[in-house]
Design an enzyme around this catalytic site. Structure first.
Site, PDB file in Angstrom:
ATOM      1  N   HIS A 149     -19.800  20.981 -16.773  1.00 55.15           N
ATOM      2  CA  HIS A 149     -18.527  21.625 -16.409  1.00 55.15           C
ATOM      3  C   HIS A 149     -18.040  21.191 -15.030  1.00 55.15           C
ATOM      4  O   HIS A 149     -16.836  21.196 -14.758  1.00 55.15           O
ATOM      5  CB  HIS A 149     -18.636  23.155 -16.487  1.00 55.15           C
ATOM      6  N   HIS A 179     -19.091  21.995  -6.237  1.00 61.39           N
ATOM      7  CA  HIS A 179     -19.610  23.289  -5.782  1.00 61.39           C
ATOM      8  C   HIS A 179     -21.027  23.588  -6.266  1.00 61.39           C
ATOM      9  O   HIS A 179     -21.623  24.589  -5.853  1.00 61.39           O
ATOM     10  CB  HIS A 179     -18.658  24.424  -6.192  1.00 61.39           C
ATOM     11  N   HIS A 180     -21.583  22.727  -7.128  1.00 62.59           N
ATOM     12  CA  HIS A 180     -22.984  22.902  -7.539  1.00 62.59           C
ATOM     13  C   HIS A 180     -23.918  21.896  -6.872  1.00 62.59           C
ATOM     14  O   HIS A 180     -25.098  21.797  -7.233  1.00 62.59           O
ATOM     15  CB  HIS A 180     -23.122  22.797  -9.060  1.00 62.59           C
ATOM     16  N   HIS A 215     -12.572  26.471  -9.577  1.00 64.58           N
ATOM     17  CA  HIS A 215     -13.877  25.785  -9.502  1.00 64.58           C
ATOM     18  C   HIS A 215     -14.599  25.703 -10.851  1.00 64.58           C
ATOM     19  O   HIS A 215     -15.407  24.802 -11.061  1.00 64.58           O
ATOM     20  CB  HIS A 215     -14.782  26.458  -8.460  1.00 64.58           C
ATOM     21  N   ASP A 216     -14.332  26.622 -11.753  1.00 62.34           N
ATOM     22  CA  ASP A 216     -15.017  26.623 -13.055  1.00 62.34           C
ATOM     23  C   ASP A 216     -14.116  26.165 -14.204  1.00 62.34           C
ATOM     24  O   ASP A 216     -14.450  26.396 -15.368  1.00 62.34           O
ATOM     25  CB  ASP A 216     -15.549  28.029 -13.373  1.00 62.34           C
ATOM     26  N   ASP A 272     -19.977  31.536  -4.952  1.00 60.25           N
ATOM     27  CA  ASP A 272     -20.276  31.525  -6.384  1.00 60.25           C
ATOM     28  C   ASP A 272     -21.685  32.076  -6.652  1.00 60.25           C
ATOM     29  O   ASP A 272     -21.890  32.875  -7.576  1.00 60.25           O
ATOM     30  CB  ASP A 272     -20.156  30.094  -6.901  1.00 60.25           C
ATOM     31  N   LYS A 309     -15.233  24.627 -17.545  1.00 59.43           N
ATOM     32  CA  LYS A 309     -15.904  25.402 -18.596  1.00 59.43           C
ATOM     33  C   LYS A 309     -15.032  25.558 -19.839  1.00 59.43           C
ATOM     34  O   LYS A 309     -15.529  25.988 -20.882  1.00 59.43           O
ATOM     35  CB  LYS A 309     -16.320  26.778 -18.062  1.00 59.43           C
TER      36      LYS A 309
END
Length: 251
Positions: free
Chosen positions: A141, A168-169, A112-113, A197, A116
C-alpha cells in the site's frame, strides 16, 4: 466624495470610495476618470483572489473526500486519517515547523494510506494475524499510495506529498519499507507521519488487537524511539499530549 463600482465583467465586487478631507480641493471629472481607470484593475485582482480562495476550498474538500473514501471501507478504521493528521499537526506545531512545511505534511497525512484502496477486503479486514504473504500484500500500500498520488497535479511544495506519504513506513534503522531508507534519508514529514500513525494504530481498536491503555502506548512509543521512530518527533508528540495540545485517545 466619489464612489465608483469595482466591476469584473458583469459582477459588482465592491465599491471604491474616495474623499478629500485633507486639502478639501474640489473633486473634478479628471479624478472620476482616474477612479474609473483604477477600479477595473482592482476588480481583476479581487476576482483572482476570490477564485484562489475557491480553488483552496475545493482542494481541501477533495482531500477530505479521498481520505474518507479509504476510512469508509472499514468502520474500525473510520477517522484514522484525520486522527493521524491531528497528531501530525500537533508535532509540527511543537517543532515550530514553517507554515508551508506543515501544510504539506497535513496533506500527506490525510492521504498516507490511500494506496489501501488497492488492497483486498479479505486482507484489509481480516480478523486475527496475517500470514506472511498477506503482510507482504499489505506492505504494497505504501508504493501504491505514492504511485496514485504522483498522478495528482500537485504544484510547488505540494509536489513532495506523494514521496512523503509513500515513505511513512520507513524506519530509521533501514528495516522499514518500501525502500529501506535510513535516518535522514527519510523525509521529516514521513518521520512525523510514522509517529502519528504508530500512536493512532496502537491506541485504536483493530481487527487484530484491542486498544492499548495510554500509559502502555506511551511506553511503546518510547521503546520505538531512536531505532525505528525519530526520537525528536516522539518527544514532540509526548510533549503535546502532556500539555493537552492534542486530545488523548478516549480509552
Amino acid at each position: 466624495f466619489i464612489c465608483c463600482p469595482i466591476l469584473y465583467e458583469d459582477d459588482c465586487l465592491g465599491v471604491l470610495a474616495v474623499d478629500n478631507l485633507a486639502s478639501r480641493r474640489p473633486l473634478l471629472m479628471s479624478d472620476i476618470n482616474l477612479m474609473m481607470g483604477i477600479a477595473p484593475e482592482i476588480g481583476i485582482s479581487v476576482h483572482s483572489f476570490l477564485m484562489a480562495e475557491e480553488r483552496e476550498r475545493q482542494f481541501s474538500s477533495i482531500l477530505r473526500t479521498l481520505a474518507a473514501s479509504i476510512d469508509a471501507r472499514d468502520n474500525l478504521t473510520a477517522g484514522h486519517s484525520e486522527k493521524v493528521t491531528e497528531y501530525a499537526m500537533a508535532i509540527c506545531d511543537e517543532l515550530a515547523l514553517p507554515r508551508e512545511s506543515t501544510e504539506v505534511i497535513r496533506v500527506a497525512s490525510l492521504l498516507h494510506d490511500y494506496g489501501k484502496i488497492g488492497i483486498k477486503d479479505s486482507i484489509l479486514k481480516k480478523e486475527g494475524p496475517l500470514t506472511a504473504e498477506e503482510r507482504e500484500e499489505i506492505k504494497t500500500h505504501a508504493v501504491k499510495t505514492q504511485d496514485i498520488l504522483e498522478r495528482v497535479s500537485f504544484r510547488g511544495a505540494y509536489r513532495q506529498v506523494p514521496y512523503i506519504a509513500g515513505s511513512h513506513h520507513e524506519r530509521l534503522d533501514g528495516t522499514g519499507y518500501p525502500k529501506g531508507l535510513r535516518g535522514e534519508q527519510i523525509p521529516l514529514g514521513a518521520r512525523i507521519i510514522a509517529v502519528a500513525d504508530f500512536f493512532e494504530a496502537i491506541t485504536a481498536k483493530r481487527h487484530y488487537h484491542e486498544p492499548k491503555p495510554l500509559s502502555e502506548a506511551i511506553a511503546l512509543l518510547r521503546e520505538e524511539a531512536g531505532a525505528h521512530l525519530d526520537e525528536r518527533v516522539v518527544k514532540a508528540l509526548l510533549s503535546s499530549l502532556a500539555q493537552g495540545r492534542v486530545r488523548s485517545p478516549a480509552l
